[in-house]
Each structure stands twice: as structure tokens, then as C-alpha cells.
Motif scaffolding. Structure first.
Motif, PDB file in Angstrom:
ATOM      1  N   ARG A  74       0.831  -1.202   0.000  1.00  0.00           N
ATOM      2  CA  ARG A  74       0.000   0.000   0.000  1.00  0.00           C
ATOM      3  C   ARG A  74       0.867   1.253   0.000  1.00  0.00           C
ATOM      4  O   ARG A  74       1.994   1.248   0.494  1.00  0.00           O
ATOM      5  CB  ARG A  74      -0.938   0.002   1.204  1.00  0.00           C
ATOM      6  CG  ARG A  74      -1.964  -1.134   1.158  1.00  0.00           C
ATOM      7  CD  ARG A  74      -2.851  -1.164   2.389  1.00  0.00           C
ATOM      8  NE  ARG A  74      -3.765  -2.295   2.365  1.00  0.00           N
ATOM      9  CZ  ARG A  74      -5.001  -2.268   1.868  1.00  0.00           C
ATOM     10  NH1 ARG A  74      -5.486  -1.142   1.333  1.00  0.00           N
ATOM     11  NH2 ARG A  74      -5.768  -3.347   1.885  1.00  0.00           N
ATOM     12  N   HIS A  75       0.288   2.312  -0.559  1.00  0.00           N
ATOM     13  CA  HIS A  75       0.916   3.622  -0.594  1.00  0.00           C
ATOM     14  C   HIS A  75      -0.093   4.640  -0.067  1.00  0.00           C
ATOM     15  O   HIS A  75      -1.192   4.769  -0.608  1.00  0.00           O
ATOM     16  CB  HIS A  75       1.342   3.967  -2.036  1.00  0.00           C
ATOM     17  CG  HIS A  75       1.728   5.402  -2.235  1.00  0.00           C
ATOM     18  ND1 HIS A  75       1.630   6.024  -3.468  1.00  0.00           N
ATOM     19  CD2 HIS A  75       2.202   6.341  -1.380  1.00  0.00           C
ATOM     20  CE1 HIS A  75       2.028   7.281  -3.356  1.00  0.00           C
ATOM     21  NE2 HIS A  75       2.377   7.492  -2.100  1.00  0.00           N
ATOM     22  N   LEU A  76       0.288   5.348   1.004  1.00  0.00           N
ATOM     23  CA  LEU A  76      -0.569   6.366   1.608  1.00  0.00           C
ATOM     24  C   LEU A  76       0.061   7.729   1.392  1.00  0.00           C
ATOM     25  O   LEU A  76       1.260   7.921   1.636  1.00  0.00           O
ATOM     26  CB  LEU A  76      -0.735   6.104   3.116  1.00  0.00           C
ATOM     27  CG  LEU A  76      -1.163   4.697   3.522  1.00  0.00           C
ATOM     28  CD1 LEU A  76      -1.219   4.580   5.040  1.00  0.00           C
ATOM     29  CD2 LEU A  76      -2.494   4.329   2.894  1.00  0.00           C
ATOM     30  N   ARG A  77      -0.739   8.687   0.938  1.00  0.00           N
ATOM     31  CA  ARG A  77      -0.264  10.060   0.701  1.00  0.00           C
ATOM     32  C   ARG A  77      -0.653  10.914   1.916  1.00  0.00           C
ATOM     33  O   ARG A  77      -1.773  11.398   2.020  1.00  0.00           O
ATOM     34  CB  ARG A  77      -0.872  10.618  -0.575  1.00  0.00           C
ATOM     35  CG  ARG A  77      -0.497   9.855  -1.845  1.00  0.00           C
ATOM     36  CD  ARG A  77      -1.021  10.605  -3.066  1.00  0.00           C
ATOM     37  NE  ARG A  77      -0.649   9.981  -4.318  1.00  0.00           N
ATOM     38  CZ  ARG A  77      -1.453   9.244  -5.073  1.00  0.00           C
ATOM     39  NH1 ARG A  77      -2.709   9.009  -4.667  1.00  0.00           N
ATOM     40  NH2 ARG A  77      -1.040   8.733  -6.213  1.00  0.00           N
ATOM     41  N   LEU A  78       0.274  11.102   2.822  1.00  0.00           N
ATOM     42  CA  LEU A  78      -0.053  11.731   4.100  1.00  0.00           C
ATOM     43  C   LEU A  78      -0.361  13.213   3.966  1.00  0.00           C
ATOM     44  O   LEU A  78      -1.108  13.763   4.790  1.00  0.00           O
ATOM     45  CB  LEU A  78       1.093  11.525   5.094  1.00  0.00           C
ATOM     46  CG  LEU A  78       1.486  10.066   5.365  1.00  0.00           C
ATOM     47  CD1 LEU A  78       2.409   9.983   6.564  1.00  0.00           C
ATOM     48  CD2 LEU A  78       0.263   9.184   5.570  1.00  0.00           C
ATOM     49  N   HIS A  79       0.176  13.866   2.958  1.00  0.00           N
ATOM     50  CA  HIS A  79      -0.090  15.300   2.802  1.00  0.00           C
ATOM     51  C   HIS A  79      -1.528  15.575   2.358  1.00  0.00           C
ATOM     52  O   HIS A  79      -1.943  16.735   2.320  1.00  0.00           O
ATOM     53  CB  HIS A  79       0.906  15.928   1.831  1.00  0.00           C
ATOM     54  CG  HIS A  79       2.283  16.066   2.406  1.00  0.00           C
ATOM     55  ND1 HIS A  79       3.314  16.710   1.747  1.00  0.00           N
ATOM     56  CD2 HIS A  79       2.813  15.648   3.590  1.00  0.00           C
ATOM     57  CE1 HIS A  79       4.405  16.674   2.493  1.00  0.00           C
ATOM     58  NE2 HIS A  79       4.122  16.024   3.607  1.00  0.00           N
ATOM     59  N   VAL A  82      -4.976  16.089   5.796  1.00  0.00           N
ATOM     60  CA  VAL A  82      -5.554  17.286   6.424  1.00  0.00           C
ATOM     61  C   VAL A  82      -5.689  18.368   5.352  1.00  0.00           C
ATOM     62  O   VAL A  82      -4.700  18.985   4.958  1.00  0.00           O
ATOM     63  CB  VAL A  82      -4.677  17.775   7.587  1.00  0.00           C
ATOM     64  CG1 VAL A  82      -5.281  19.026   8.218  1.00  0.00           C
ATOM     65  CG2 VAL A  82      -4.514  16.681   8.630  1.00  0.00           C
ATOM     66  N   PRO A  83      -6.886  18.607   4.849  1.00  0.00           N
ATOM     67  CA  PRO A  83      -7.064  19.546   3.740  1.00  0.00           C
ATOM     68  C   PRO A  83      -7.006  21.011   4.182  1.00  0.00           C
ATOM     69  O   PRO A  83      -7.312  21.351   5.334  1.00  0.00           O
ATOM     70  CB  PRO A  83      -8.455  19.197   3.209  1.00  0.00           C
ATOM     71  CG  PRO A  83      -9.181  18.642   4.394  1.00  0.00           C
ATOM     72  CD  PRO A  83      -8.142  17.935   5.217  1.00  0.00           C
ATOM     73  N   LEU A  98      -4.378   7.809  12.935  1.00  0.00           N
ATOM     74  CA  LEU A  98      -3.743   6.492  12.979  1.00  0.00           C
ATOM     75  C   LEU A  98      -3.677   5.880  11.591  1.00  0.00           C
ATOM     76  O   LEU A  98      -4.686   5.726  10.908  1.00  0.00           O
ATOM     77  CB  LEU A  98      -4.512   5.564  13.920  1.00  0.00           C
ATOM     78  CG  LEU A  98      -3.931   4.150  14.077  1.00  0.00           C
ATOM     79  CD1 LEU A  98      -2.562   4.197  14.733  1.00  0.00           C
ATOM     80  CD2 LEU A  98      -4.874   3.267  14.890  1.00  0.00           C
ATOM     81  N   LEU A  99      -2.463   5.494  11.195  1.00  0.00           N
ATOM     82  CA  LEU A  99      -2.230   4.893   9.883  1.00  0.00           C
ATOM     83  C   LEU A  99      -2.145   3.377   9.961  1.00  0.00           C
ATOM     84  O   LEU A  99      -2.836   2.662   9.234  1.00  0.00           O
ATOM     85  CB  LEU A  99      -0.930   5.438   9.291  1.00  0.00           C
ATOM     86  CG  LEU A  99      -0.827   6.962   9.159  1.00  0.00           C
ATOM     87  CD1 LEU A  99       0.624   7.368   8.953  1.00  0.00           C
ATOM     88  CD2 LEU A  99      -1.694   7.437   8.008  1.00  0.00           C
ATOM     89  N   LEU A 100      -1.276   2.900  10.838  1.00  0.00           N
ATOM     90  CA  LEU A 100      -0.964   1.477  10.923  1.00  0.00           C
ATOM     91  C   LEU A 100      -0.714   1.119  12.381  1.00  0.00           C
ATOM     92  O   LEU A 100      -0.246   1.949  13.163  1.00  0.00           O
ATOM     93  CB  LEU A 100       0.289   1.156  10.098  1.00  0.00           C
ATOM     94  CG  LEU A 100       0.259   1.521   8.610  1.00  0.00           C
ATOM     95  CD1 LEU A 100       1.669   1.589   8.042  1.00  0.00           C
ATOM     96  CD2 LEU A 100      -0.579   0.518   7.831  1.00  0.00           C
ATOM     97  N   GLY A 101      -0.996  -0.124  12.743  1.00  0.00           N
ATOM     98  CA  GLY A 101      -0.739  -0.506  14.122  1.00  0.00           C
ATOM     99  C   GLY A 101      -0.881  -1.990  14.360  1.00  0.00           C
ATOM    100  O   GLY A 101      -1.505  -2.726  13.587  1.00  0.00           O
ATOM    101  N   GLY A 384      -7.493   5.019   4.894  1.00  0.00           N
ATOM    102  CA  GLY A 384      -8.634   4.783   4.033  1.00  0.00           C
ATOM    103  C   GLY A 384      -8.480   5.385   2.655  1.00  0.00           C
ATOM    104  O   GLY A 384      -7.403   5.845   2.262  1.00  0.00           O
ATOM    105  N   ALA A 385      -9.574   5.419   1.935  1.00  0.00           N
ATOM    106  CA  ALA A 385      -9.549   5.817   0.523  1.00  0.00           C
ATOM    107  C   ALA A 385      -9.047   7.242   0.322  1.00  0.00           C
ATOM    108  O   ALA A 385      -8.459   7.560  -0.714  1.00  0.00           O
ATOM    109  CB  ALA A 385     -10.950   5.665  -0.068  1.00  0.00           C
ATOM    110  N   ALA A 386      -9.258   8.132   1.282  1.00  0.00           N
ATOM    111  CA  ALA A 386      -8.865   9.533   1.093  1.00  0.00           C
ATOM    112  C   ALA A 386      -7.367   9.691   0.976  1.00  0.00           C
ATOM    113  O   ALA A 386      -6.876  10.636   0.361  1.00  0.00           O
ATOM    114  CB  ALA A 386      -9.393  10.378   2.254  1.00  0.00           C
TER     115      ALA A 386
END
Length: 406
Positions: A74-79, A82-83, A98-101, A384-386
Motif C-alpha cells: 500500500r501507498h498512503l499520501r499523508l499530505h 488534512v485539507p 492512525l495509519l498502521l498498528g 482509508g480511501a482519502a
């Protein structure tokens, strides 16, 4: 780690009378790990540190996770988490996503612009990496000033708060352990000194300035995360003390928060590709933290500088990309502020074409934090999807010509 520090006003002998100017006693508190059998510090308070006047439930940011099923990278775009300017109203504690745990470690991301509540993690140590922005970290031991590239290590149950400074958002990767976080044992002597082969030493560590004594502000709330029956076995409580907890006039010992900047990490390199343990910086129970910093790369005449494909069968691998251009991921969509998860059970390695492109390269200008866990990671609400790049898992499935295989 056994690196002694002393700040403020303490008596010549431990566990003896230490009196205020008015003749009353200061209150000595031992903060120690593993039942009096390892590192500790002694703090001297103006008020009784165990006094509370109220206790109310608090729900920490959503700790629930779901399995990475069906299994895939998986690839998560952290930027994108928070819009807009939403960050201005968020803080580093209650604004964590929370991303992963798993039962050993939780990985969150925070984008903050306001002061956090006073906070104490009673579950385990925290390692917070500052991606960008600046902050003042105020603790019962004193103050640490944090900026880009800083790791902040906070021992379990350290009362603290984050105060962002400047006009830019404070971006932080938060690694919360269910254990203690320390330098790898192989870097330490049997007495706790960092050895000659370690990629950093005590001179690189910044301790608190202080101690931080505030005026008596009366009743003060402290948010405490602790073990309980909530999701993930985590609960929260707001404890109200009759006095502000930053009332320490002096302390000494070997257990305290400290900062280490990633630019002070001296990379270990070789003629051929070095395995990830060569890049390790910290460890906790069932996980390790490594960093990939700008460095000279492999200099054997036939070397391939990017990693080989590997099945690290006991680990899930997380990489947070926080600077430069990560050679092995070019063409995958990975960029600044990305996180990748490569779970155990799947081979992983460089993107197609990266090996050929790296031949003859002498220097990598890249900056990334890696967390390897020895139990599977599950996905938090923020994964999630966002934030997720849905096409990442298929980016290795290409012909040598670059065309996508169907």
C-alpha cells in the motif's frame, strides 16, 4: 540509555532532605523503568506529584484497526490527510491520524498549528519525527526545541505538551510503542555507552533545557493514554491535578526525553549493498526504526546500488519518504510525505528499471524513515480511501519496455 544528566537544584545525596527557601520539603519522585531494575531519574517537585482532584474518561483518537486483507502493498499520501487550513485548529496529540498498528507499535501522522493539551502516554515510549515545521516541546524535565529532521524520544509517562512555533504547519510522524524505545543494543557497551561503530554518539543527543518551573496555575488537566478495554486495548483519562505538573526545580539521572537530528546520523556504507540493519537508529519490542540518509553508495565496480528484491519473512516494512528522491521507488507515485507498506508474505524491492538506472550512481540524495515490525500491521482509519493510492500495488507489473501487463 545510561547517559547521565543533571539540571536545576538537587540535594547532594539522593533520598535525603531537600528543603525550599521557606523551610518546607520538596517532593522527590523516582521515575524508573522495569521495576527499579534499569534506568531512572529523580525529580524534585514543589507539590505532591501524585495528587489529583478529578478523573474523567477521555477517548483518544480512534485506535481501531482492520486487517490488511486481501494482502497487498500500500501507498498512503499523508499530505492529503488534512485539507486546506484545517491544521491550524489541530494539535500533535488529539489531532493524530492512525495509519498502521499492531499490539507492539502504532504509527500516526499529525499536522498541527495549535498547542496540545498536557499529555502522558502510560502505554509506552514515543518517538516523534518532525518532517517540517518547528515546535517547543515542554516537559516536566524541561524544554526541547524541535525542527525538521528531529527525532524526539519521550519515555513512557512523561508529562509534556507540544507548542508549534512559526507560521507553517508542524508535520510529525508519531511512533507509539507498547514498550521502551532505545538505541540498538549492538551499539552499546555493557554499561550503556554508545560504541565506536555506532552511527551516532552522546554528543549528538540534545537533552532538555530547564528545568521548567511555571507559576502555580492551580488545577490543571492532563490527558493520559493507558491500557484498558477500549478499541485496541487502549483507554484514555483526563486527570486533574491541584497544581501544574511542571513544578520541577531539579532532576538528575539517565531517563529523560531527548532529541536527535537525522542529519547527525553517520551512514554505514560498503562496496556492495548494505542490508537494512546497517541503517538502524532505534529499536523497541518487536520493531526497529531505521533511516536512509543522503550517502555515498556502493563502490564495487559491478555494484547495483538500489536494494535487491527480498522476502523479509518475519517483518512488515513501512517507509516514510521525507526528503530527496528515493531511487528505488521512482515511477511508483511515491513522493514527499508518502508512506509505503510492504507486508510479510510478499517479496518486495525496487520499481522496474530502478536497478539499471542506479548502476554507476555514486550518491543517493534521499531521506526516509523505515519501521520494520515483527508482527503484522493492520490499517488505521487514516489509511482509508482519502489517503491511499489504489494503483500502487500493481506498479511492479510492467514489461521491460514500460508497458503495463494485463
Amino acid at each position: 540509555m545510561a547517559f547521565y544528566r543533571r539540571l536545576g537544584d538537587i540535594p547532594p545525596k539522593r533520598h535525603t532532605q531537600h528543603r525550599r527557601p521557606d523551610g518546607g520539603l520538596y517532593y522527590e519522585e523516582l521515575v524508573g523503568e522495569e521495576g527499579f531494575s534499569t534506568d531512572s531519574s529523580l525529580l524534585y517537585h514543589r507539590h505532591i506529584p501524585s495528587a489529583i482532584v478529578d478523573s474523567q474518561p477521555w477517548e483518544p483518537p480512534d485506535p481501531a484497526t482492520v486487517a490488511n486483507h486481501p494482502l497487498k502493498p500500500r501507498h498512503l499520501r499523508l499530505h492529503e490527510l488534512v485539507p486546506g487550513e484545517e491544521w491550524k485548529a489541530l494539535d500533535v496529540v488529539t489531532g493524530r491520524r492512525l495509519l498502521l498498528g499492531n499490539g507492539d507499535v502504532r504509527i500516526s501522522y499529525a499536522v498541527a498549528g495549535t498547542t496540545s493539551p498536557l499529555y502522558r502516554n502510560a502505554i509506552g515510549d514515543e518517538c516523534v519525527y518532525v518532517e517540517s515545521g518547528t515546535a517547543r516541546l515542554e516537559t516536566a524535565f524541561g524544554t526541547l526545541h524541535a525542527g525538521p529532521g528531529d527525532y524526539l524520544i519521550l519515555p513512557r509517562a512523561t508529562t509534556h505538551r507540544w507548542v508549534p512555533t512559526g507560521n507553517e504547519p508542524l508535520r510529525a510522524l508519531c511512533i507509539e510503542a507498547d514498550s521502551h524505545i532505545a538505541p540498538p543494543k549492538r551499539y552499546l557497551s555493557r554499561y550503556g555507552q554508545l560504541l565506536e561503530h555506532a552511527p551516532y554518539c552522546e554528543r549528538d543527543l540534545r537533552g532538555p533545557d530547564g528545568p521548567l518551573v511555571v507559576a502555580d496555575e492551580g488545577e490543571t488537566e492532563v490527558y493520559v493514554k493507558h491500557r484498558g478495554r477500549g478499541p485496541g486495548g487502549i483507554s484514555g483519562t483526563v486527570l486533574t491535578s491541584p497544581h501544574h505538573p511542571f513544578d520541577v526545580v531539579g532532576w538528575d539521572g539517565c531517563l529523560y526525553p531527548y532529541a536527535f537530528n537525522i542529519s547527525d546520523y553517520e551512514p554505514i556504507t560498503g562496496r556492495i549493498h548494505q542490508p537494512p540493519p546497517a541503517h538502524q537508529v532505534f529499536e523497541g519490542h518487536n520493531f526497529v526504526i531505521c533511516n536512509f540518509v543522503p550517502r555515498k553508495v556502493d563502490y564495487h565496480p559491478l555494484a547495483i546500488p538500489v536494494p535487491y528484491y527480498h522476502s523479509n519473512v518475519d517483518s512488515d516494512e513501512v517507509l516514510f519518504y521525507c526528503g530527496g528522491d528515493y531511487e528505488a521507488r521512482q515511477g511508483s507515485g511515491i513522493g514527499q510525505g508518502s508512506i509505503s507498506l510492504h507486508p510479510g508474505g510478499l517479496p518486495h524491492g525496487p520499481q522496474p528499471g530502478a536497478q539499471e538506472r542506479s548502476i554507476g550512481v555514486e550518491f543517493f540524495d534521499e531521506l526516509a524513515i523505515m519501521i520494520d515490525t515483527f508482527r503484522p500491521l493492520e490499517l488505521g482509519a487514516a489509511a482509508g480511501a482519502a489517503a491511499e493510492d489504489p494503483g500502487y500495488a500493481w506498479t511492479w507489473n510492467v514489461e521491460e519496455t514500460g508497458g503495463l501487463r494485463r
